[in-house]
Enzyme design. Sequence first.
Site, PDB file in Angstrom:
ATOM      1  N   SER A  10      -0.013  -6.717   5.131  1.00 29.77           N
ATOM      2  CA  SER A  10      -0.652  -7.321   3.966  1.00 29.77           C
ATOM      3  C   SER A  10      -0.543  -8.842   4.022  1.00 29.77           C
ATOM      4  CB  SER A  10      -0.006  -6.770   2.689  1.00 29.77           C
ATOM      5  OG  SER A  10      -0.712  -7.186   1.549  1.00 29.77           O
TER       6      SER A  10
ATOM      7  N   LYS B 177       0.857  -1.203   0.000  1.00 27.88           N
ATOM      8  CA  LYS B 177       0.000   0.000   0.000  1.00 27.88           C
ATOM      9  C   LYS B 177       0.880   1.236   0.000  1.00 27.88           C
ATOM     10  CE  LYS B 177       0.769   1.109   4.600  1.00 27.88           C
ATOM     11  NZ  LYS B 177       1.537   2.260   5.114  1.00 27.88           N
TER      12      LYS B 177
ATOM     13  N   ASP C 164      -2.770  -1.267  10.232  1.00 28.63           N
ATOM     14  CA  ASP C 164      -2.871  -1.286   8.773  1.00 28.63           C
ATOM     15  C   ASP C 164      -3.554  -2.529   8.216  1.00 28.63           C
ATOM     16  OD1 ASP C 164      -1.707   1.154   8.317  1.00 28.63           O
ATOM     17  OD2 ASP C 164       0.260   0.360   7.794  1.00 28.63           O
TER      18      ASP C 164
ATOM     19  N   GLY D 299       4.154  -6.570   6.135  1.00 24.44           N
ATOM     20  CA  GLY D 299       3.736  -7.493   7.194  1.00 24.44           C
ATOM     21  C   GLY D 299       2.225  -7.490   7.369  1.00 24.44           C
TER      22      GLY D 299
ATOM     23  N   GLY E  60       9.401  -0.587   5.508  1.00 24.33           N
ATOM     24  CA  GLY E  60       9.385   0.302   4.343  1.00 24.33           C
ATOM     25  C   GLY E  60       8.193   1.237   4.311  1.00 24.33           C
ATOM     26  N   GLY E  61       7.214   1.011   5.202  1.00 25.40           N
ATOM     27  CA  GLY E  61       6.015   1.858   5.176  1.00 25.40           C
ATOM     28  C   GLY E  61       5.061   1.498   4.058  1.00 25.40           C
ATOM     29  N   ILE E  62       5.314   0.333   3.416  1.00 22.59           N
ATOM     30  CA  ILE E  62       4.386  -0.091   2.371  1.00 22.59           C
ATOM     31  C   ILE E  62       3.574  -1.318   2.814  1.00 22.59           C
ATOM     32  CG2 ILE E  62       5.541   1.043   0.454  1.00 22.59           C
ATOM     33  CD1 ILE E  62       6.897  -1.531  -0.288  1.00 22.59           C
ATOM     34  N   GLY E  63       3.635  -1.582   4.120  1.00 18.23           N
ATOM     35  CA  GLY E  63       2.661  -2.485   4.734  1.00 18.23           C
ATOM     36  C   GLY E  63       2.846  -3.968   4.471  1.00 18.23           C
TER      37      GLY E  63
HETATM   38  C1  LIG Z   1       1.951   4.591   9.742  1.00 17.52           C
HETATM   39  C2  LIG Z   1       0.939   3.633   9.154  1.00 17.52           C
HETATM   40  O1  LIG Z   1       1.595   2.618   8.402  1.00 17.52           O
HETATM   41  C3  LIG Z   1       0.018   4.377   8.214  1.00 17.52           C
HETATM   42  O2  LIG Z   1      -0.678   3.530   7.383  1.00 17.52           O
HETATM   43  C4  LIG Z   1       0.153   2.949  10.236  1.00 17.52           C
HETATM   44  O3  LIG Z   1      -0.539   3.883  10.995  1.00 17.52           O
HETATM   45  C5  LIG Z   1       0.993   2.033  11.094  1.00 17.52           C
HETATM   46  O4  LIG Z   1       0.360   0.820  11.068  1.00 17.52           O
HETATM   47  P1  LIG Z   1       1.027  -0.520  11.634  1.00 17.52           P
HETATM   48  O5  LIG Z   1       2.429  -0.672  11.141  1.00 17.52           O
HETATM   49  O6  LIG Z   1       0.037  -1.622  11.362  1.00 17.52           O
HETATM   50  O7  LIG Z   1       1.107  -0.125  13.128  1.00 17.52           O
HETATM   51  P2  LIG Z   1       0.998  -1.009  14.451  1.00 17.52           P
HETATM   52  O8  LIG Z   1       1.800  -2.259  14.280  1.00 17.52           O
HETATM   53  O9  LIG Z   1      -0.439  -1.082  14.846  1.00 17.52           O
HETATM   54  O10 LIG Z   1       1.761  -0.009  15.453  1.00 17.52           O
HETATM   55  C6  LIG Z   1       3.152   0.174  15.479  1.00 17.52           C
HETATM   56  C7  LIG Z   1       3.448   1.322  16.421  1.00 17.52           C
HETATM   57  O11 LIG Z   1       3.100   2.564  15.791  1.00 17.52           O
HETATM   58  C8  LIG Z   1       2.446   3.449  16.670  1.00 17.52           C
HETATM   59  N1  LIG Z   1       1.138   3.836  16.101  1.00 17.52           N
HETATM   60  C9  LIG Z   1       0.597   3.120  15.066  1.00 17.52           C
HETATM   61  C10 LIG Z   1      -0.590   3.510  14.492  1.00 17.52           C
HETATM   62  C11 LIG Z   1      -1.232   4.657  15.012  1.00 17.52           C
HETATM   63  N2  LIG Z   1      -2.381   5.090  14.499  1.00 17.52           N
HETATM   64  N3  LIG Z   1      -0.675   5.352  16.026  1.00 17.52           N
HETATM   65  C12 LIG Z   1       0.506   4.958  16.570  1.00 17.52           C
HETATM   66  O12 LIG Z   1       0.997   5.607  17.481  1.00 17.52           O
HETATM   67  C13 LIG Z   1       2.350   2.748  17.991  1.00 17.52           C
HETATM   68  O13 LIG Z   1       3.424   3.224  18.749  1.00 17.52           O
HETATM   69  C14 LIG Z   1       2.620   1.290  17.696  1.00 17.52           C
HETATM   70  O14 LIG Z   1       3.323   0.689  18.712  1.00 17.52           O
HETATM   71  N1  LIG Z   2       5.206 -11.429   7.530  1.00 17.34           N
HETATM   72  C1  LIG Z   2       5.947 -10.376   7.905  1.00 17.34           C
HETATM   73  N2  LIG Z   2       6.495  -9.584   6.965  1.00 17.34           N
HETATM   74  C2  LIG Z   2       7.229  -8.514   7.333  1.00 17.34           C
HETATM   75  N3  LIG Z   2       7.488  -8.165   8.599  1.00 17.34           N
HETATM   76  C3  LIG Z   2       6.984  -8.917   9.570  1.00 17.34           C
HETATM   77  C4  LIG Z   2       6.183 -10.047   9.256  1.00 17.34           C
HETATM   78  N4  LIG Z   2       5.813 -10.589  10.419  1.00 17.34           N
HETATM   79  C5  LIG Z   2       6.341  -9.835  11.388  1.00 17.34           C
HETATM   80  N5  LIG Z   2       7.050  -8.827  10.902  1.00 17.34           N
HETATM   81  C6  LIG Z   2       7.740  -7.776  11.703  1.00 17.34           C
HETATM   82  O1  LIG Z   2       7.063  -6.528  11.493  1.00 17.34           O
HETATM   83  C7  LIG Z   2       7.995  -5.467  11.244  1.00 17.34           C
HETATM   84  C8  LIG Z   2       7.338  -4.428  10.304  1.00 17.34           C
HETATM   85  O2  LIG Z   2       7.166  -5.009   9.064  1.00 17.34           O
HETATM   86  P1  LIG Z   2       6.354  -4.345   7.867  1.00 17.34           P
HETATM   87  O3  LIG Z   2       6.858  -4.927   6.595  1.00 17.34           O
HETATM   88  O4  LIG Z   2       4.892  -4.454   8.128  1.00 17.34           O
HETATM   89  O5  LIG Z   2       6.802  -2.840   7.990  1.00 17.34           O
HETATM   90  P2  LIG Z   2       6.248  -1.584   7.319  1.00 17.34           P
HETATM   91  O6  LIG Z   2       6.207  -1.818   5.854  1.00 17.34           O
HETATM   92  O7  LIG Z   2       7.014  -0.414   7.811  1.00 17.34           O
HETATM   93  O8  LIG Z   2       4.764  -1.550   7.859  1.00 17.34           O
HETATM   94  P3  LIG Z   2       3.720  -0.373   7.919  1.00 17.34           P
HETATM   95  O9  LIG Z   2       3.620   0.243   6.594  1.00 17.34           O
HETATM   96  O10 LIG Z   2       2.499  -1.185   8.290  1.00 17.34           O
HETATM   97  O11 LIG Z   2       4.230   0.544   8.977  1.00 17.34           O
HETATM   98  C9  LIG Z   2       9.209  -6.159  10.654  1.00 17.34           C
HETATM   99  O12 LIG Z   2      10.392  -5.460  10.955  1.00 17.34           O
HETATM  100  C10 LIG Z   2       9.194  -7.557  11.307  1.00 17.34           C
HETATM  101  O13 LIG Z   2       9.960  -7.573  12.484  1.00 17.34           O
END
Ligand SMILES: C[C@](O)(CO)[C@H](O)COP(=O)(O)OP(=O)(O)OC[C@H]1O[C@@H](n2ccc(N)nc2=O)[C@H](O)[C@@H]1O
Ligand SMILES: Nc1ncnc2c1ncn2[C@@H]1O[C@H](COP(=O)(O)OP(=O)(O)OP(=O)(O)O)[C@@H](O)[C@H]1O
Length: 282
Positions: free
Chosen positions: A105, A12, A137, A103, A98-101
């Site tokens: 997804s 995403k 997410d 895990g 990476g912020g593209i979700g």
């Molecule tokens: C930044 C985004 O990726 C935007 O789509 C999301 O809001 C983050 O979603 P995510 O990675 O699924 O986040 P979570 O795994 O629920 O939370 C990771 C950490 O981010 C912070 N967190 C997350 C979402 C939110 N609305 N407020 C927060 O403060 C919390 O400190 C939490 O411990």
């Molecule tokens: N299936 C998985 N794929 C990726 N990371 C995973 C998975 N399961 C657990 N994790 C943990 O979750 C952390 C965040 O991974 P993710 O790929 O969701 O990051 P992100 O892209 O920054 O997510 P978001 O955009 O939701 O903030 C990883 O560093 C890893 O430790």
Amino acid sequence: MNATLTLPAPAKLNLMLHILGRRADGYHELQTLFQFLDHGDELSFAAREDGEIRLVTEIPGVPHDSNLIVRAAHKLQQLTGTSLGADIWLNKVLPMGGGIGGGSSDAATTLLGLDHLWNTGCSEDQLAEIGLGLGADVPVFVRGHAAFAEGVGEKLTPVDPHEPWYVVLVPQVAVSTAEIFSHPLLTRNSKPIKVRPVPEGNSRNDCQAVVEQSYPEVRNALNLLGKFTEARLTGTGSCVFGAFPDKAEADKVLALLAETQTGFVAKGSNVSMLHRKLRSLR
Ligand SMILES: C[C@](O)(CO)[C@H](O)COP(=O)(O)OP(=O)(O)OC[C@H]1O[C@@H](n2ccc(N)nc2=O)[C@H](O)[C@@H]1O
Ligand SMILES: Nc1ncnc2c1ncn2[C@@H]1O[C@H](COP(=O)(O)OP(=O)(O)OP(=O)(O)O)[C@@H](O)[C@H]1O
């Protein structure tokens, strides 16, 4: 061997992200616009009769039972009481942190994939609720439609923004979402905006300033891509993206940056690849 089900887990982008405030539990109230990319991981599932959940292809550095795929599978087992288990294979394409979700997804694809394979008949609402317990997410990936999100990311209004081609640059640093959300200098007082019309012009990301400050690699990627189009951070980074009218233009820009930058080109999509595939199975 049991029949396997293979499904995509798309990435995403957050086309904009405004932080409105912080709740008592530390989570942030936000407004963000999610769109999917036609680019992602791939998961395969085969049912097991013995109830075990086994992720055959593990991710280095992520313990088996902490993987969001395994956690999602266990939660679905608990909710439905099924006696079935699964072997799961992951082809990891998306960068972590990476912020593209990626895990999130993977977790959503697991919930929808196993519900299909196990024939447990959960509603989308039930799966989205399990998903929210795994991460903010996850619900949008369960729903599978581009959305304007509010609350902590779980209140979703489907929207249909324009679907351009994107260049996504992947700076070689993992950004911790928790670290950015706890940063003292993070902007947390953006004014709420209206859902419609889709806020395409009001498209800043409130996390960008602190991420740029802490991660020079991200600032550099934004500057480089910014020479060709408006470049922005997705989520809490590290990835940055810019839109282009067609694939040829996006490919050209990525090629020009290839000497110093890693990245990919993908089409924006308002219906996720996962849902398109699931519909084709019905
Ligand atoms: C930044 C985004 O990726 C935007 O789509 C999301 O809001 C983050 O979603 P995510 O990675 O699924 O986040 P979570 O795994 O629920 O939370 C990771 C950490 O981010 C912070 N967190 C997350 C979402 C939110 N609305 N407020 C927060 O403060 C919390 O400190 C939490 O411990
Ligand atoms: N299936 C998985 N794929 C990726 N990371 C995973 C998975 N399961 C657990 N994790 C943990 O979750 C952390 C965040 O991974 P993710 O790929 O969701 O990051 P992100 O892209 O920054 O997510 P978001 O955009 O939701 O903030 C990883 O560093 C890893 O430790």
